[in-house]
Design a protein around this motif. Structure first.
Motif, mmCIF file in Angstrom:
data_model
loop_
_atom_site.group_PDB
_atom_site.id
_atom_site.type_symbol
_atom_site.label_atom_id
_atom_site.label_comp_id
_atom_site.label_asym_id
_atom_site.label_seq_id
_atom_site.Cartn_x
_atom_site.Cartn_y
_atom_site.Cartn_z
ATOM 1 N N VAL A 1 0.841 -1.198 0.000
ATOM 2 C CA VAL A 1 0.000 0.000 0.000
ATOM 3 C C VAL A 1 0.876 1.249 0.000
ATOM 4 O O VAL A 1 1.838 1.335 0.755
ATOM 5 C CB VAL A 1 -0.942 0.030 1.232
ATOM 6 N N GLY A 2 0.516 2.216 -0.843
ATOM 7 C CA GLY A 2 1.192 3.509 -0.856
ATOM 8 C C GLY A 2 1.753 3.861 -2.219
ATOM 9 O O GLY A 2 2.132 2.986 -2.997
ATOM 10 N N ASP A 3 1.766 5.167 -2.528
ATOM 11 C CA ASP A 3 2.367 5.675 -3.757
ATOM 12 C C ASP A 3 2.685 7.147 -3.579
ATOM 13 O O ASP A 3 2.213 7.778 -2.652
ATOM 14 C CB ASP A 3 1.449 5.458 -4.967
ATOM 15 N N ILE A 4 3.502 7.673 -4.483
ATOM 16 C CA ILE A 4 3.817 9.093 -4.517
ATOM 17 C C ILE A 4 3.549 9.568 -5.937
ATOM 18 O O ILE A 4 4.195 9.138 -6.874
ATOM 19 C CB ILE A 4 5.253 9.388 -4.045
ATOM 20 N N GLN A 5 2.528 10.380 -6.105
ATOM 21 C CA GLN A 5 2.048 10.857 -7.402
ATOM 22 C C GLN A 5 1.795 9.690 -8.366
ATOM 23 O O GLN A 5 2.118 9.747 -9.541
ATOM 24 C CB GLN A 5 3.017 11.853 -8.011
ATOM 25 N N GLY A 6 1.206 8.630 -7.853
ATOM 26 C CA GLY A 6 0.856 7.469 -8.662
ATOM 27 C C GLY A 6 2.013 6.526 -8.933
ATOM 28 O O GLY A 6 1.824 5.473 -9.530
ATOM 29 N N VAL A 7 3.204 6.858 -8.496
ATOM 30 C CA VAL A 7 4.387 6.025 -8.728
ATOM 31 C C VAL A 7 4.653 5.187 -7.481
ATOM 32 O O VAL A 7 4.607 5.688 -6.358
ATOM 33 C CB VAL A 7 5.627 6.899 -9.039
ATOM 34 N N VAL A 8 4.947 3.906 -7.707
ATOM 35 C CA VAL A 8 5.291 3.009 -6.610
ATOM 36 C C VAL A 8 6.769 2.687 -6.712
ATOM 37 O O VAL A 8 7.230 2.181 -7.735
ATOM 38 C CB VAL A 8 4.463 1.707 -6.662
ATOM 39 N N ARG A 9 7.498 3.014 -5.671
ATOM 40 C CA ARG A 9 8.927 2.699 -5.632
ATOM 41 C C ARG A 9 9.109 1.338 -4.976
ATOM 42 O O ARG A 9 8.187 0.799 -4.375
ATOM 43 C CB ARG A 9 9.667 3.785 -4.872
ATOM 44 N N ASN A 10 10.300 0.810 -5.085
ATOM 45 C CA ASN A 10 10.590 -0.491 -4.491
ATOM 46 C C ASN A 10 11.889 -0.388 -3.695
ATOM 47 O O ASN A 10 12.910 -0.906 -4.100
ATOM 48 C CB ASN A 10 10.690 -1.562 -5.582
ATOM 49 N N GLU A 11 11.805 0.298 -2.549
ATOM 50 C CA GLU A 11 12.974 0.491 -1.684
ATOM 51 C C GLU A 11 13.097 -0.679 -0.713
ATOM 52 O O GLU A 11 12.163 -1.455 -0.529
ATOM 53 C CB GLU A 11 12.830 1.802 -0.900
ATOM 54 N N ALA A 12 14.246 -0.788 -0.069
ATOM 55 C CA ALA A 12 14.474 -1.853 0.915
ATOM 56 C C ALA A 12 13.538 -1.676 2.103
ATOM 57 O O ALA A 12 13.369 -0.559 2.601
ATOM 58 C CB ALA A 12 15.924 -1.823 1.385
ATOM 59 N N PRO A 13 12.923 -2.761 2.560
ATOM 60 C CA PRO A 13 12.019 -2.660 3.718
ATOM 61 C C PRO A 13 12.794 -2.486 5.017
ATOM 62 O O PRO A 13 13.969 -2.875 5.103
ATOM 63 C CB PRO A 13 11.277 -3.984 3.701
ATOM 64 N N PRO A 14 12.142 -1.908 6.035
ATOM 65 C CA PRO A 14 12.791 -1.798 7.340
ATOM 66 C C PRO A 14 12.976 -3.184 7.957
ATOM 67 O O PRO A 14 12.262 -4.124 7.592
ATOM 68 C CB PRO A 14 11.810 -0.952 8.153
ATOM 69 N N SER A 15 13.897 -3.278 8.873
ATOM 70 C CA SER A 15 14.118 -4.546 9.557
ATOM 71 C C SER A 15 14.123 -4.274 11.056
ATOM 72 O O SER A 15 14.798 -3.344 11.493
ATOM 73 C CB SER A 15 15.458 -5.137 9.119
ATOM 74 N N PRO A 16 13.330 -5.028 11.791
ATOM 75 C CA PRO A 16 12.468 -6.121 11.370
ATOM 76 C C PRO A 16 11.204 -5.611 10.696
ATOM 77 O O PRO A 16 10.826 -4.452 10.865
ATOM 78 C CB PRO A 16 12.128 -6.825 12.679
ATOM 79 N N LEU A 17 10.589 -6.492 9.930
ATOM 80 C CA LEU A 17 9.351 -6.193 9.225
ATOM 81 C C LEU A 17 8.328 -7.254 9.601
ATOM 82 O O LEU A 17 8.584 -8.454 9.434
ATOM 83 C CB LEU A 17 9.580 -6.212 7.713
ATOM 84 N N PRO A 18 7.166 -6.867 10.126
ATOM 85 C CA PRO A 18 6.167 -7.881 10.480
ATOM 86 C C PRO A 18 5.641 -8.612 9.242
ATOM 87 O O PRO A 18 5.797 -8.140 8.124
ATOM 88 C CB PRO A 18 5.040 -7.092 11.152
ATOM 89 N N GLN A 19 5.020 -9.759 9.461
ATOM 90 C CA GLN A 19 4.406 -10.531 8.387
ATOM 91 C C GLN A 19 3.494 -9.631 7.572
ATOM 92 O O GLN A 19 2.650 -8.934 8.139
ATOM 93 C CB GLN A 19 3.600 -11.692 8.993
ATOM 94 N N GLN A 20 3.655 -9.619 6.250
ATOM 95 C CA GLN A 20 2.884 -8.757 5.368
ATOM 96 C C GLN A 20 1.645 -9.460 4.836
ATOM 97 O O GLN A 20 1.653 -10.671 4.623
ATOM 98 C CB GLN A 20 3.755 -8.247 4.214
ATOM 99 N N ARG A 21 0.590 -8.687 4.573
ATOM 100 C CA ARG A 21 -0.659 -9.230 4.004
ATOM 101 C C ARG A 21 -0.680 -8.935 2.535
ATOM 102 O O ARG A 21 -0.198 -7.987 2.031
ATOM 103 C CB ARG A 21 -1.865 -8.567 4.657
#
Length: 189
Positions: free
Chosen positions: A169-189
């Protein structure tokens, strides 16, 4: 001996500076008349980019409003779950307010899941609206799909509000980036 003199001089300068910042007795009496801390704080909040009075040495300066931390309760913490350096919090929508008037989308449990930025919104106020400890938490939830801080917000942007949907979930002006996730990261849905 020189060190004591220097420390004493610095203390006197600091005290004089602070004394200049204290309002006159009449101003303090006016602020005590209010029965609600959030009412007095919100009344003192200037609008975005309020110009300083003419003749002031900072004529071209602007004032950015700051949220009233006492006006919203903290979002409940999820025991044991962490996202980056933060304990996971379940957002609680305290309702639309100045600088945080965007639309909220709820998840299947009825909790705020995402926020659509409205014109004039400010990140600190959005974080406050949902009971987050600071805008850093909101940044942690959004940096994967929006990029690292500082990131601007634009009307129509989607902000993620859940630690469990950081990658979806989330975007910036309709663009979705793919940056490194924070650690730790809870189980994603």
């Amino acid at each position: 001996m020189r060190r004591r003199v220097l420390v004493t001089a610095m203390a006197l300068i600091t005290a004089a500076t602070l004394a200049a910042c204290v309002p006159a007795d009449d101003d303090r009496a006016d602020s005590r008349r209010s029965t609600s801390p959030s009412a007095s704080a919100s009344a003192a909040v200037p609008s975005t980019n309020t110009a300083m009075p003419s003749g002031d040495p900072m004529d071209d300066a602007t004032i950015t409003p700051t949220p009233n931390a006492d006006s919203v309760g903290a979002a409940p913490v999820v025991a044991g779950d962490r996202i980056g350096s933060y304990a996971v919090r379940l957002p609680v929508d305290a309702g639309s307010r100045e600088y945080a008037t965007g639309a909220v989308t709820l998840d299947s449990a009825g909790r705020p899941a995402s926020y659509t930025v409205a014109s004039g919104d400010l990140v600190d106020y959005i974080a406050e609206r949902f009971g987050f400890p600071d805008f850093g938490y909101l940044n942690t939830l959004n940096r994967v799909r929006r990029g690292g801080y500082p990131w601007p917000i634009y009307p129509g942007d989607t902000l993620n509000l859940s630690a469990y949907t950081v990658t979806t979930v989330g975007d910036i002006q309709g663009v979705v980036r793919n940056e490194a996730p924070p650690s730790p990261l809870p189980q994603q849905r």
